[in-house]
Scaffold this active site. Sequence first.
Site, PDB file in Angstrom:
ATOM      1  N   ASP A 181      -3.806  -6.105  10.606  1.00 30.11           N
ATOM      2  CA  ASP A 181      -3.558  -7.511  10.253  1.00 30.11           C
ATOM      3  C   ASP A 181      -2.947  -8.372  11.365  1.00 30.11           C
ATOM      4  OD1 ASP A 181      -3.864  -6.044   7.964  1.00 30.11           O
ATOM      5  OD2 ASP A 181      -1.930  -6.536   7.117  1.00 30.11           O
ATOM      6  N   SER A 194       3.234  -6.111   7.602  1.00 29.44           N
ATOM      7  CA  SER A 194       2.821  -7.483   7.888  1.00 29.44           C
ATOM      8  C   SER A 194       3.794  -8.540   7.399  1.00 29.44           C
ATOM      9  CB  SER A 194       1.462  -7.737   7.241  1.00 29.44           C
ATOM     10  OG  SER A 194       0.499  -7.031   7.970  1.00 29.44           O
ATOM     11  N   GLU A 208      -1.878  -8.101  -1.619  1.00 31.55           N
ATOM     12  CA  GLU A 208      -1.473  -8.037  -0.203  1.00 31.55           C
ATOM     13  C   GLU A 208      -1.686  -9.356   0.549  1.00 31.55           C
ATOM     14  OE1 GLU A 208      -2.500  -3.571   1.205  1.00 31.55           O
ATOM     15  OE2 GLU A 208      -4.035  -5.017   1.713  1.00 31.55           O
TER      16      GLU A 208
HETATM   17  C1  FRU Z   1      -3.156  -5.030   4.830  1.00 28.74           C
HETATM   18  C2  FRU Z   1      -1.946  -4.134   4.862  1.00 28.74           C
HETATM   19  C3  FRU Z   1      -0.699  -4.918   4.532  1.00 28.74           C
HETATM   20  C4  FRU Z   1       0.373  -4.118   5.173  1.00 28.74           C
HETATM   21  C5  FRU Z   1      -0.304  -3.682   6.421  1.00 28.74           C
HETATM   22  C6  FRU Z   1       0.158  -2.358   6.932  1.00 28.74           C
HETATM   23  O1  FRU Z   1      -4.162  -4.620   5.659  1.00 28.74           O
HETATM   24  O2  FRU Z   1      -2.113  -3.078   3.959  1.00 28.74           O
HETATM   25  O3  FRU Z   1      -0.516  -5.127   3.177  1.00 28.74           O
HETATM   26  O4  FRU Z   1       1.512  -4.869   5.419  1.00 28.74           O
HETATM   27  O5  FRU Z   1      -1.679  -3.615   6.146  1.00 28.74           O
HETATM   28  O6  FRU Z   1      -0.375  -2.083   8.178  1.00 28.74           O
END
Ligand code: FRU
Length: 666
Positions: free
Chosen positions: A226, A287, A404
């Site tokens: 992300d 993230s 998310e």
């Molecule tokens: C989305 C996610 C987020 C998390 C991150 C971990 O792709 O699952 O929710 O913060 O990736 O790398």
Amino acid sequence: MKVLQVILLVLFACVEIHADELLFPNADFEQGTLENWTAEGEAFRIQPTRGDNTSARNREPSNLQGSWWIGGYERFNGTVGEPGATAGDHLTGTLTSREFEIKHPYITFRIGAGHLPGEVGVRLLVDGESIDLATGVDHETMVMESSDVRQHIGKLARLQIYDTATGGWGHINVDDFRGTESPAPETSMDFVLDARVKPSSYPDTSYDQPLRPQFHFVSKKNWLNDPNGMLFDGENYHLFFQHNPNGTEWGNMTWGHAISQDMIHWKQLEHALLPYRVDRRSGTIFSGTAVIDHNNSLGKQVGDTKTICAFFTFAANPSFYQAMAYSTDGGFTWTYWNEGRAIVDNQGFDQGERDPKVFWHEASQKWVMVLWVQQNPGRVRWFTSTNLVDWEFASDLMRDWAFECMDVVFLPVDGDPENVKCVIYDASFDYEIGTFDGKQFHAETETLQNVRGNYYAAQTFYQAPDGRAVQIGWMRGGPNSAKLFDVPHNQQMAFPVELELKSTPEGVRLFCSPISEIETLVAETHEFKNLSLREGVNPLSDLQDLDLVDLEIVFSPGEAKEVVFDLPRTQLRYVAENHQLLCNGVTESGERREEVCLEQFTERDGKIHLRVLVDRLSVETYAFGGEAFSANYISPIDQETLSIHSLGGTAVIHDLKIRELNSAWK
Ligand code: FRU
């Protein structure tokens, strides 16, 4: 004066009388043997270990007392093995002490490694009972632990160090068992960065491998997912990103960092936020978003440089929480607020709640945080704050689509500044349009979607100039390009898109189109008008060396059953019958497969408008000025001839622009 001296002397004498003492000889392992301990199983055979062997193998320091300690992962006992050698997590066993009398109200010791209650730890065997004293902290560094054993004073007991775990963190570190009059002071090593993750950003890595993406952001090396903390600071765009600094697979989540002046030419800097441990909890940095503290709400501003506050999820066992780090030098160095402790504690719905979005709401003069906290039913929790660290519950938005990486962005409809709407979306870019009253979101549309393919977890730059909303998404789900395509990185960002709200016959919709800065990359433009795609006609016949392409076409399929685009490394097929655009996608395991990029892609007034960006490992397609779009990883094809042609009838090209692009890395 005399009286005070006497009192002090008496106090000192008392302390002396009840001084801490080892529970029994060699309870601190300083004999360098297992004298007074009995090992069963394999986990503690080559113990105690000598010296700071976790540091010797580039991990966080062990914080040993003296020279010897039990380091379950280590394989160096002074004679067998060598400093830094490892025994692994798979070994199991127990180490049981000889019997000793409990004389003090507390037992103190150092403990580190696996946080696996009931699987690895220390227990007290007393009165035929087994009492768990502690487990580790998911960190090699040992911390002080104290157990209240007042009710057992005068009894005979044994200590047992146990390890039944064979997976990750399946080992235990312990040292220095003492009887004490009071609990041990809290360890002074409350906040420690994870020594596995080094902040450097690979100075020696180049971008010139044949299949390296050339105008899409990739990390110089290793894994990325992300985008995080995207913002414009008045001079530079900052792109932080989920990053594994130690490998090409997901793990060790850290915020990588890159800056750019045009969102296209990026310079990767040292990693910004690194995994740490605090209060015996180790976690990584998931993230989140970042804001510029324009009115110094946090009170940390130094000189004229506005503070940047980065909000992230501290992904720790047993449940995640939201934390913040701030930078007073424009994003180059960071301080973890309150040593990385929670600014918003876990809300109790889901251990994995995550990805705080924070923004300033001018009308209510408050900071707002939007946080995904629950799935089934989907719950998005809104908070407000005046100082960026104390957050008050504002409302819950119950939406089953929400999952998310929530983002919220305010956009004018058809460019009208009097008609600004609030758009909320999640990682898979389901979105709703409505209004926000400072506490609550009010929807004005049903749930909508406008993206396909590998696009995921997108967010927008905070405070982009001219009120622009520019978004970058991660292209999730491609194969490991480092393994398959001989490049040093894995995963890429999609090309930045500009978000706009436009009226359509179906209502107001979100449009996403490539940012106009792409023009800075154009090397040459080839334009064609009014071409009949009869057999033998190929507008690309003189352009066989194409590599990086931005293609824009208005065509009418007419009688054609298909219009086929044989572009560098990729083929797109417009299939008239199902109104679909197909491309050669790729699965996570690397198999080529045909994917639908655009569907219900039907002529309007007999015409279709398509824009296509072709890079080394991806193709992006945009319909009708971005009403729908798709970002797809491809499995590169060795094209014999580049062409645009029709099958089963003649199609007409009204307008075709082929822009050859330069690399953004040069
Ligand atoms: C989305 C996610 C987020 C998390 C991150 C971990 O792709 O699952 O929710 O913060 O990736 O790398």
